[in-house]
Write an enzyme that holds these catalytic residues in place. Structure first.
Site, PDB file in Angstrom:
ATOM      1  N   SER A 185       1.040  -1.171   0.001  1.00 26.02           N
ATOM      2  CA  SER A 185      -0.003  -0.084  -0.001  1.00 26.02           C
ATOM      3  C   SER A 185       0.813   1.296   0.090  1.00 26.02           C
ATOM      4  O   SER A 185       0.284   2.310  -0.513  1.00 26.02           O
ATOM      5  CB  SER A 185      -0.921  -0.020   1.442  1.00 26.02           C
ATOM      6  OG  SER A 185      -2.095  -0.914   1.012  1.00 26.02           O
ATOM      7  N   HIS A 237       0.993   4.636   4.526  1.00 31.19           N
ATOM      8  CA  HIS A 237       0.503   5.317   3.077  1.00 31.19           C
ATOM      9  C   HIS A 237       1.125   6.746   2.846  1.00 31.19           C
ATOM     10  O   HIS A 237       1.317   7.161   1.956  1.00 31.19           O
ATOM     11  CB  HIS A 237      -1.043   5.419   3.753  1.00 31.19           C
ATOM     12  CG  HIS A 237      -1.434   4.204   3.805  1.00 31.19           C
ATOM     13  ND1 HIS A 237      -2.765   4.036   4.570  1.00 31.19           N
ATOM     14  CD2 HIS A 237      -1.204   2.761   3.721  1.00 31.19           C
ATOM     15  CE1 HIS A 237      -2.977   2.721   4.576  1.00 31.19           C
ATOM     16  NE2 HIS A 237      -2.374   2.056   4.128  1.00 31.19           N
TER      17      HIS A 237
END
Length: 330
Positions: A185, A237
């Site tokens: 991610s 992230h």
């Protein structure tokens, strides 16, 4: 946005976030059709590599042999043999145990700092907590990565993907100290950040600029906001996004006026490529910030410093406590 994509997976709790939502119709983002289009092969190869790595992890995991069913229940899908999954109470994403992930390279701060296993900053990018996690990440990668590779080629997209993944892993290890982390991610958010900076630095060659910018910003904000839920490693992230955003200015810069000029020239004429002053300014500032950011982050990490000690409020970027949940991912 699916709810199954977990960026990080601890020994007792899962923490993660949905993958970056794919951008809308590609016509908003594509430039003149006469621009060179690369054949996308790297992104499909990354998908294949991630799937192959997951199969290796499941073979090593071998739930029927290594799991004590009398304590936590039976393995899921036992007809798959050694590819069967851990009990859902242990791993609701249909995947291996945390000990297997740790053995095969999951990001664990103590091993990176004290065990000098820096390779985990890279290896964790290729691990997934389960089938749900893998599918969500790979679908997002296909939607986001293929478009970038077609326009900019495999070298730049490959460098962007890896550096964004390492940037996300580094920030995660600085601020999240109690759990292991897996997943792509951070790298995916890097591609999303690069899409934003690419739109800004190549502003004049895009049609529907306002719509493209508004849509992309909304996608980014929604995904980062979801990352503020409990048990979510939003630092991976954020680190991946910031790295990708800066790399977009460095790697994805294109001449600004050749597109307009080609429209006025004969088909066999060559338009003059031209970069603008603001593109060079963005390039220099971004390159400096990347070098400084990676240097400071890695030095702090290998000195064993905890990022939360230098920023008392930063933990809110990963989880905002409310009356309905508490935050325990520091």
């Amino acid at each position: 946005m699916g709810n199954g994509d977990l960026e990080s997976w601890g020994s007792t709790k899962n923490r993660g976030a949905p993958p970056p939502a794919p951008p809308p119709a590609s016509s908003t983002y594509h430039t003149e059709s006469s621009d060179k289009q690369w054949t996308s092969w790297l992104v499909p190869m990354i998908v294949v590599a991630n799937v192959a790595m997951f199969l290796v992890v499941m073979i090593v995991n071998d739930c029927p042999k290594n799991h004590n069913s009398s304590l936590e229940g039976d393995c899921v899908a036992k007809f798959l043999g050694r590819l069967s999954f851990q009990p859902l109470k242990e791993n609701p994403l249909f995947g291996p145990s945390s000990s297997t992930l740790e053995k095969l390279g999951a990001l664990e701060r103590s091993k990176v700092v004290n065990g000098h296993e820096a390779w985990r900053l890279i290896s964790c990018i290729w691990l997934h907590a389960g089938v749900v996690h893998l599918l969500a990440n790979m679908l997002s990668l296909v939607f986001i990565g293929i478009r970038l590779e077609q326009q900019f080629g495999f070298v730049r997209v490959g460098v962007l993907y890896m550096l964004a993944g390492i940037g996300g892993s580094t920030l995660s290890a600085l601020f999240i100290t109690s759990n292991i982390s897996v997943g792509a991610s951070g790298a995916l958010f890097g591609l999303l950040g690069a899409m934003l900076s690419e739109l800004l630095t190549n502003w004049t060659i895009y049609a529907n600029k306002a719509a493209a910018l508004f849509t992309l910003v909304i996608i980014i904000l929604v995904n980062l906001a979801v990352g503020m839920l409990p048990h979510v490693d939003n630092f991976a992230h954020i680190g991946g996004f910031l790295t990708g955003f800066l790399l977009g200015f460095v790697l994805l810069m294109r001449p600004q006026f050749s597109w307009q000029e080609r429209r006025r020239l004969p088909a066999d004429a060559r338009g003059k490529s031209k970069y603008t002053v603001y593109q060079y300014v963005f390039w220099i500032i971004s390159a400096i910030l990347l070098i400084v950011g990676f240097t400071v982050g890695l030095v702090m990490l290998f000195k064993g410093e905890n990022g939360n000690d230098h920023c008392s409020w930063c933990h809110y970027l990963s989880c905002v406590p409310t009356s309905k949940w508490r935050c325990d991912n520091r």
